[in-house]
Design a protein around this motif. Structure first.
Motif, PDB file in Angstrom:
ATOM      1  N   GLN A   1      20.434  54.569 -62.604  1.00 19.92           N
ATOM      2  CA  GLN A   1      19.571  55.495 -61.866  1.00 19.92           C
ATOM      3  C   GLN A   1      20.378  56.643 -61.263  1.00 19.92           C
ATOM      4  O   GLN A   1      19.925  57.789 -61.259  1.00 19.92           O
ATOM      5  CB  GLN A   1      18.803  54.750 -60.777  1.00 19.92           C
TER       6      GLN A   1
ATOM      7  N   PHE B   1      11.063  43.139 -62.527  1.00 19.53           N
ATOM      8  CA  PHE B   1       9.768  43.782 -62.750  1.00 19.53           C
ATOM      9  C   PHE B   1       9.827  44.699 -63.956  1.00 19.53           C
ATOM     10  O   PHE B   1       8.812  45.252 -64.362  1.00 19.53           O
ATOM     11  CB  PHE B   1       9.357  44.600 -61.518  1.00 19.53           C
TER      12      PHE B   1
ATOM     13  N   ILE C   1      12.046  44.162 -69.541  1.00 17.56           N
ATOM     14  CA  ILE C   1      13.330  43.884 -70.155  1.00 17.56           C
ATOM     15  C   ILE C   1      13.621  42.397 -70.029  1.00 17.56           C
ATOM     16  O   ILE C   1      13.423  41.809 -68.972  1.00 17.56           O
ATOM     17  CB  ILE C   1      14.438  44.737 -69.488  1.00 17.56           C
TER      18      ILE C   1
ATOM     19  N   VAL D   1      19.546  47.234 -71.295  1.00 13.68           N
ATOM     20  CA  VAL D   1      19.589  47.840 -69.966  1.00 13.68           C
ATOM     21  C   VAL D   1      19.509  49.352 -70.043  1.00 13.68           C
ATOM     22  O   VAL D   1      18.892  49.995 -69.202  1.00 13.68           O
ATOM     23  CB  VAL D   1      20.837  47.384 -69.180  1.00 13.68           C
TER      24      VAL D   1
ATOM     25  N   CYS E   1      16.031  50.831 -69.669  1.00  7.29           N
ATOM     26  CA  CYS E   1      15.134  50.534 -68.555  1.00  7.29           C
ATOM     27  C   CYS E   1      15.270  51.556 -67.444  1.00  7.29           C
ATOM     28  O   CYS E   1      16.340  51.904 -67.010  1.00  7.29           O
ATOM     29  CB  CYS E   1      15.335  49.110 -68.045  1.00  7.29           C
ATOM     30  N   LYS E   2      14.135  52.064 -67.038  1.00 10.43           N
ATOM     31  CA  LYS E   2      14.102  53.072 -65.981  1.00 10.43           C
ATOM     32  C   LYS E   2      13.122  52.610 -64.919  1.00 10.43           C
ATOM     33  O   LYS E   2      12.221  51.837 -65.197  1.00 10.43           O
ATOM     34  CB  LYS E   2      13.643  54.409 -66.564  1.00 10.43           C
ATOM     35  N   VAL E   3      13.317  53.074 -63.713  1.00 12.57           N
ATOM     36  CA  VAL E   3      12.345  52.711 -62.674  1.00 12.57           C
ATOM     37  C   VAL E   3      11.691  53.935 -62.068  1.00 12.57           C
ATOM     38  O   VAL E   3      11.000  53.844 -61.072  1.00 12.57           O
ATOM     39  CB  VAL E   3      12.970  51.852 -61.544  1.00 12.57           C
ATOM     40  N   GLU E   4      11.891  55.096 -62.651  1.00  8.29           N
ATOM     41  CA  GLU E   4      11.391  56.285 -61.957  1.00  8.29           C
ATOM     42  C   GLU E   4       9.901  56.496 -62.132  1.00  8.29           C
ATOM     43  O   GLU E   4       9.299  57.269 -61.407  1.00  8.29           O
ATOM     44  CB  GLU E   4      12.149  57.550 -62.390  1.00  8.29           C
TER      45      GLU E   4
ATOM     46  N   ALA F   1       5.985  55.408 -61.955  1.00  9.36           N
ATOM     47  CA  ALA F   1       5.160  54.461 -61.206  1.00  9.36           C
ATOM     48  C   ALA F   1       4.637  53.349 -62.106  1.00  9.36           C
ATOM     49  O   ALA F   1       4.538  52.209 -61.687  1.00  9.36           O
ATOM     50  CB  ALA F   1       3.997  55.196 -60.552  1.00  9.36           C
TER      51      ALA F   1
ATOM     52  N   GLU G   1       5.978  51.785 -64.272  1.00 12.17           N
ATOM     53  CA  GLU G   1       6.975  50.744 -64.505  1.00 12.17           C
ATOM     54  C   GLU G   1       6.944  49.692 -63.407  1.00 12.17           C
ATOM     55  O   GLU G   1       7.274  48.550 -63.623  1.00 12.17           O
ATOM     56  CB  GLU G   1       8.390  51.336 -64.553  1.00 12.17           C
ATOM     57  N   VAL G   2       6.606  50.099 -62.211  1.00 17.89           N
ATOM     58  CA  VAL G   2       6.688  49.171 -61.082  1.00 17.89           C
ATOM     59  C   VAL G   2       5.354  48.981 -60.385  1.00 17.89           C
ATOM     60  O   VAL G   2       5.266  48.261 -59.412  1.00 17.89           O
ATOM     61  CB  VAL G   2       7.739  49.628 -60.045  1.00 17.89           C
ATOM     62  N   GLY G   3       4.317  49.597 -60.882  1.00 16.53           N
ATOM     63  CA  GLY G   3       3.026  49.483 -60.221  1.00 16.53           C
ATOM     64  C   GLY G   3       2.843  50.649 -59.279  1.00 16.53           C
ATOM     65  O   GLY G   3       3.804  51.187 -58.743  1.00 16.53           O
ATOM     66  N   ASP G   4       1.604  51.029 -59.068  1.00 14.92           N
ATOM     67  CA  ASP G   4       1.327  52.204 -58.263  1.00 14.92           C
ATOM     68  C   ASP G   4       1.648  51.971 -56.810  1.00 14.92           C
ATOM     69  O   ASP G   4       1.999  52.876 -56.078  1.00 14.92           O
ATOM     70  CB  ASP G   4      -0.149  52.596 -58.429  1.00 14.92           C
ATOM     71  N   ASP G   5       1.502  50.743 -56.376  1.00 12.39           N
ATOM     72  CA  ASP G   5       1.735  50.435 -54.977  1.00 12.39           C
ATOM     73  C   ASP G   5       2.506  49.123 -54.909  1.00 12.39           C
ATOM     74  O   ASP G   5       2.030  48.092 -55.338  1.00 12.39           O
ATOM     75  CB  ASP G   5       0.380  50.292 -54.269  1.00 12.39           C
ATOM     76  N   LEU G   6       3.687  49.164 -54.360  1.00 10.44           N
ATOM     77  CA  LEU G   6       4.509  47.956 -54.297  1.00 10.44           C
ATOM     78  C   LEU G   6       3.780  46.828 -53.591  1.00 10.44           C
ATOM     79  O   LEU G   6       4.001  45.667 -53.864  1.00 10.44           O
ATOM     80  CB  LEU G   6       5.823  48.244 -53.565  1.00 10.44           C
TER      81      LEU G   6
ATOM     82  N   LEU H   1       2.386  44.437 -55.753  1.00  8.03           N
ATOM     83  CA  LEU H   1       3.328  43.825 -56.685  1.00  8.03           C
ATOM     84  C   LEU H   1       3.908  42.573 -56.053  1.00  8.03           C
ATOM     85  O   LEU H   1       4.924  42.622 -55.382  1.00  8.03           O
ATOM     86  CB  LEU H   1       4.467  44.795 -56.989  1.00  8.03           C
TER      87      LEU H   1
ATOM     88  N   GLN I   1       4.741  39.287 -57.581  1.00  6.31           N
ATOM     89  CA  GLN I   1       5.856  38.888 -58.426  1.00  6.31           C
ATOM     90  C   GLN I   1       5.557  39.434 -59.813  1.00  6.31           C
ATOM     91  O   GLN I   1       4.405  39.721 -60.132  1.00  6.31           O
ATOM     92  CB  GLN I   1       5.994  37.358 -58.482  1.00  6.31           C
ATOM     93  N   PRO I   2       6.569  39.574 -60.653  1.00  9.00           N
ATOM     94  CA  PRO I   2       6.305  40.032 -62.016  1.00  9.00           C
ATOM     95  C   PRO I   2       5.315  39.083 -62.706  1.00  9.00           C
ATOM     96  O   PRO I   2       5.322  37.879 -62.449  1.00  9.00           O
ATOM     97  CB  PRO I   2       7.681  39.947 -62.688  1.00  9.00           C
TER      98      PRO I   2
END
Ligand SMILES: [Cu+2]
Lengths: 293, 133
Positions: A82, A270, A273, B8, B11-14, B16, B18-23, B26, B28-29
């Motif tokens: 990142q 999450f 991967i 790896v 994989c990006k987390v930038e 939304a 990818e991680v859900g609109d609202d943590l 979220l 658990q996965p």
């Protein structure tokens, strides 16, 4: 590409600081959180997922069991990626804090200087992450429920409140020399092993010395988390080079009780991967360390 | 076969999505929840498995072992109240008798009183300061 000592490499230091600030300033989609905050959230969720349910030793999807090493290696690589992206610096690799070199006076380390991390305080009042810098904590663990809660406040550190020392170079060497095996049954904190020694006496002591936000399950809220864990990863790498024949344990033949910790189990994430401990044992495809000891 | 590096790198987390609109939503996965439903994990929102939580916020931790052919089971229950309100965090007792809790993961305690004192100090967002001057 090389991971350097943050106190001897100006470029790595500046990129790390700028990278943390840039990830903090980058909104995570439409949420009130930033890309940086995501790592505190992930760590919190993994740490509160007990594997298996009800184990009295506290083993969870990231700690108190074998996956402690690989899971944190995984998180650090994602964070490193990142910073590479947000700074557009493909050669960037995370620096580490060699705390053992500062064991005589951890609070006096140049790490806490105004051009590195700033010092202790509630709130932290110096350095790039000080109160007023915009580096605010957006989520933290709720002290009464183990869930997390929204906050919007500056970073906190409290040196010498919950612990006054960090491990010495001799303690690190003794740890490596004492344990030629990575883990052993029942793969928890009730028995000693290299993983146990790395996590409990070495790693936890540094969390306690720093105090403040480093005492909670959302400890990645403090940038020192990444420098500390990079050093923990470096010590594991040194152990790997000392015992090249030693296996990661447990193997996949171990019972389901050890799910999330076996060599071919998917690690808690999450992200889309499927990464296993075995995938990540050879870290040299991602980075190298300038020196291992 | 895909190498660990390729996995790896992708994989990006930038974003939304990818991680859900609202943590907040979220928990658990999904794949982890799936495993938890099969009884192989402990979801922090789904009760406390082998650790019996009761209405007073108490937690029972069970340790078992064998000695000289005898089966041993020890249940330890803590009922903690802070300002009259039950403490709802997770506690367990290690084999060496020390208290371990989710809220202070980098420490174990021989004394539950020491644990609660530290808890209040570490979580001022939850437990506002009451001391004067
Ligand atoms: Cu951790």
């Amino acid at each position: 590409m090389i991971r350097h000592n943050i106190l001897t490499n100006d470029v790595a230091r500046q990129n790390f600081v700028q990278g943390c600030l840039a990830l903090k300033a980058e909104p995570l989609g439409t949420t009130r959180y930033s890309t940086y905050d995501y790592f505190a959230f992930w760590h919190h969720r993994a740490m509160n997922f007990m594997t298996p349910p009800g184990n009295s030793a506290g083993r969870n999807a990231a700690h108190a069991g074998p996956v402690f090493g690989p899971w944190h290696r995984f998180l650090l690589i994602v964070f490193e990626n990142q910073i590479r992206r947000v700074l557009n610096e493909d050669d960037f690799r995370l620096p580490y804090w060699d705390w053992a070199a500062d064991a005589a006076s951890p609070a006096g380390s140049p790490l806490w200087g105004p051009d590195v991390l700033g010092g202790s305080g509630n709130p932290v009042r110096s350095g790039p992450f000080r109160d007023g810098s915009g580096f605010n904590i957006r989520l933290t663990q709720d002290g009464n429920s183990d869930d997390w809660m929204d906050v919007d406040r500056p970073l906190r550190r409290g040196f010498n409140i919950f612990g006054t020392t960090v491990p010495s170079a001799t303690e690190v060497t003794n740890s490596i020399n004492s344990f030629p095996f990575y883990e052993r049954q029942p793969y928890n904190n009730d028995v000693s092993s290299f993983r146990w020694d790395l996590e409990i006496p070495l790693h936890s002591t540094v969390h306690r010395f720093v105090g403040g936000d480093m005492m909670t399950t959302t400890s990645p809220n403090d940038p020192v988390f990444f420098l500390h864990h990079c050093n923990i990863d470096r010590i594991w790498a040194r152990w790997q080079s000392t015992y090249p024949q030693a296996l990661y344990l447990p193997r996949q033949t171990a019972p389901d009780t050890y799910r999330f910790h076996r060599e071919d189990d998917r690690m808690h994430t999450f992200l889309d991967i499927n990464l296993t401990p075995a995938d990540i044992l050879d870290y040299t495809v991602y980075y190298d360390y300038d020196i291992l000891n | 076969m895909q190498s660990g590096k390729e996995k790896v790198a992708g994989c990006k987390v930038e974003h939304a999505e990818e991680v859900g609109d609202d943590l907040r939503h979220l928990d658990q996965p999904d794949w982890v929840k799936e495993l938890a439903r099969g009884g192989h994990g402990h979801d922090d929102h789904a009760g406390h498995g082998g650790h019996g939580g009761d209405h007073d916020g108490g937690f029972t931790s069970t340790r078992t072992t064998h000695h000289d052919g005898h089966e041993i089971e020890i249940k330890t229950t803590y009922h903690i109240k802070i300002d009259g309100k039950p403490y709802r965090g997770h506690l367990s007792v290690n084999d060496d008798g020390h208290l371990h809790c989710h809220a202070i993961p980098y420490e174990t305690y021989g004394s539950a009183l020491d644990f609660v004192r530290n808890l209040i100090d570490i979580y001022p967002d939850t437990f506002a300061t009451k001391t004067q001057g």
